[in-house]
Enzyme design. Structure first.
Site, PDB file in Angstrom:
ATOM      1  N   CYS A 107      31.820  45.812  47.168  1.00  0.00           N
ATOM      2  CA  CYS A 107      33.337  45.642  46.281  1.00  0.00           C
ATOM      3  C   CYS A 107      33.496  46.777  45.747  1.00  0.00           C
ATOM      4  O   CYS A 107      34.795  47.498  45.856  1.00  0.00           O
ATOM      5  CB  CYS A 107      33.162  44.367  45.438  1.00  0.00           C
ATOM      6  SG  CYS A 107      31.487  44.243  44.498  1.00  0.00           S
ATOM      7  N   HIS A 145      36.926  44.831  38.957  1.00  0.00           N
ATOM      8  CA  HIS A 145      36.043  45.975  38.692  1.00  0.00           C
ATOM      9  C   HIS A 145      37.131  47.105  38.363  1.00  0.00           C
ATOM     10  O   HIS A 145      37.965  47.275  39.284  1.00  0.00           O
ATOM     11  CB  HIS A 145      35.056  46.270  40.060  1.00  0.00           C
ATOM     12  CG  HIS A 145      34.129  45.346  40.291  1.00  0.00           C
ATOM     13  ND1 HIS A 145      33.778  44.302  39.558  1.00  0.00           N
ATOM     14  CD2 HIS A 145      33.254  45.625  41.568  1.00  0.00           C
ATOM     15  CE1 HIS A 145      32.817  43.779  39.977  1.00  0.00           C
ATOM     16  NE2 HIS A 145      32.476  44.305  41.565  1.00  0.00           N
TER      17      HIS A 145
END
Ligand SMILES: NC(=O)c1ccc[n+]([C@@H]2O[C@H](COP(=O)([O-])OP(=O)(O)OC[C@H]3O[C@@H](n4cnc5c(N)ncnc54)[C@H](OP(=O)(O)O)[C@@H]3O)[C@@H](O)[C@H]2O)c1
Length: 329
Positions: free
Chosen positions: A126, A234
Site C-alpha cells: 500500500c 497512509h
C-alpha cells in the site's frame, strides 16, 4: 466473470466488495472465501446474501479471476492451486511481489507489461503504490537519484484486529493487542517484522518495490515506516533527489496530468493532503511541494491515500479490469 474474493471477511476484502459494486465489475458469479473459521458466515453484496466458503470449494468452482487478500502464507499455498485450474490471481500479499517470474503492477504505470500468461499477478504494498504513482511522472522527466521516505501509516493497514485495538484504547476497554504497545496517543516505529539489517520488512518493501515497478534499479532508497493512530489512510513525507533540475510549476503540472493523482497544495488557504480527506477515495493526494534548499535538484513532497482503496482493493480491481479490457482473461 466468475470472481472469487479470497479474504472476503477481512479489512481489504470488505473494501474490495464495495469497490467491485461501485465500479459495476462484470460479475456473473461471486464466490466469497475466507478461513475455516468463517465458513458459513453470511455477507451482503449488492443486495444479495452470500455464504462464505473455504478455499478448496473455491478452487473446485474454477473461477476466472481470484482477488486475494488473505495473508502471505495463504497466497503461497493457494494462489498456485487457483492458477492450475486456469484462474488468474491478483494477490495483495507480499508473497509474490519480488518473485522475478511474477509482475508487480500499478496499472497507470506498468499495466502494459501484463500478458495472458500471467496467472499470478502481484499488487504492490500500500505505501509503495501511492508513492510510486506520484513519483513515476517525475522520474520519467527528471530521473530519480535518491529517495528518503518517512511514512505515517494508518492502523487499517494492519487489518481488522489493529483497528479494533485503537477503538478499544480510545474507549478505555481492554482487548486483544495487534501491536506490542498501545497505539492510541502513540507512534510506533515498527511496521511488519524486523529484518537482519535493522530495517522492517515494510521499509524494505519501499526500498525494493519501486525499482521493480519502474523497471529501474539505478536510484537508491532509504525508508522509516511509522504506525500512527489514524484510520483513514497512509501519509508519506518523501524527499526525492533527481539527476536533473526541475521547475516547481512543471512538477505541479506533471502531477496534475497523472491519472489518479490530485494535487492538493494551496498554502494560502491551508490546503494540503490529510488522511481525513483521502478516506474512501481512490485518488492519491499530493501536496507541500517545495524545493529542498539543502541540496541541488531535490524536492520535498507529502503524499496521502486511503491504503485500503488505491493501496489495496482499488489497485487490485483496476488490474482485473485491465485484464478484461485487454482480453487477457
Ligand atoms: N490493510 C491494508 O491496507 C493492506 C494493504 C495492502 C495489502 N494488504 C494485504 O492484504 C492481506 C489482508 O489484509 P487485511 O488488512 O484485510 O487483513 P485482515 O483484516 O486481518 O483480514 C484477513 C483475511 O484473510 C482471511 N484469512 C486469514 N487466514 C486465512 C486462511 N488460512 N485461509 C483463508 N483465509 C484466511 C481472513 O479470514 P477469517 O476472517 O476467516 O479469519 C480474512 O478474510 C494481507 O496479506 C495484507 O498484507 C493489506
Amino acid at each position: 466473470m466468475k470472481v472469487a474474493v479470497v479474504g472476503a471477511t477481512g479489512m481489504v476484502g470488505n473494501v474490495m466488495l464495495q469497490v467491485l459494486a461501485e465500479r459495476n465489475f462484470p460479475i456473473t458469479e461471486l464466490l466469497l472465501v475466507a478461513s475455516e473459521r468463517s465458513k458459513g458466515k453470511q455477507i451482503e453484496y449488492n443486495g444479495k446474501t452470500y455464504t462464505v466458503i473455504g478455499l478448496q470449494d473455491a478452487v473446485d468452482a474454477k473461477p476466472d479471476i481470484a482477488l486475494f487478500s488473505a495473508g502471505g502464507s495463504t497466497s503461497e499455498e493457494w494462489a498456485p492451486k487457483f492458477a492450475e485450474v486456469g484462474c488468474t490471481v491478483v494477490d495483495n500479499s507480499s508473497a509474490w511481489r519480488m518473485d522475478p517470474s511474477k509482475k508487480l503492477i500499478v496499472p497507470e504505470i506498468n499495466g502494459n507489461e501484463l500478458t495472458k500468461e500471467d496467472k499470478i499477478i502481484a499488487n504492490p504494498n500500500c505505501s509503495t503504490i501511492q508513492m510510486v504513482l506520484a513519483l513515476a511522472p517525475l522520474h520519467n522527466k527528471y530521473k530519480m537519484k535518491r529517495l528518503v521516505i518517512s511514512t505515517y501509516q494508518s492502523v487499517s493497514g494492519t487489518g481488522v484486529q489493529a483497528v479494533r485495538q485503537l477503538d478499544n484504547e480510545e474507549k478505555g476497554i481492554e482487548g486483544e493487542m495487534a501491536y506490542n504497545y498501545p497505539i492510541y496517543r502513540n507512534a510506533i516505529p515498527h511496521c511488519d517484522v524486523f529484518l537482519e539489517n535493522g530495517y522492517t520488512k515494510e521499509e524494505m518493501k519501499l526500498v525494493k518495490e519501486p525499482k521493480k515497478i519502474l523497471s529501474d534499479d539505478s536510484f537508491s532508497v532509504t525508508a522509516t515506516a511509522v504506525r500512527i493512530p489514524t484510520a483513514g489512510g497512509h501519509s508519506e513525507a518523501v524527499n526525492v533527489q533527481f539527476e536533473n533540475d526541475f521547475d516547481l510549476a512543471e512538477v505541479r503540472q506533471l502531477l496534475t496530468d497523472m491519472p489518479g493523482i490530485i494535487v492538493s497544495d494551496d498554502l494560502d488557504n491551508n490546503v494540503y493532503p490529510m488522511p481525513i480527506h483521502a478516506h474512501n477515495k481512490d485518488e492519491v493526494f499530493v501536496g507541500r511541494l517545495r524545493r529542498d534548499e539543502s541540496q541541488p535538484n531535490t524536492l520535498n513532497m507529502w503524499i496521502v491515500a486511503d491504503n485500503l482503496r488505491k493501496g489495496a482493493a482499488t489497485n487490485t480491481i483496476q488490474i482485473a479490469e485491465y485484464l478484461i479490457e485487454n482480453g487477457l482473461v
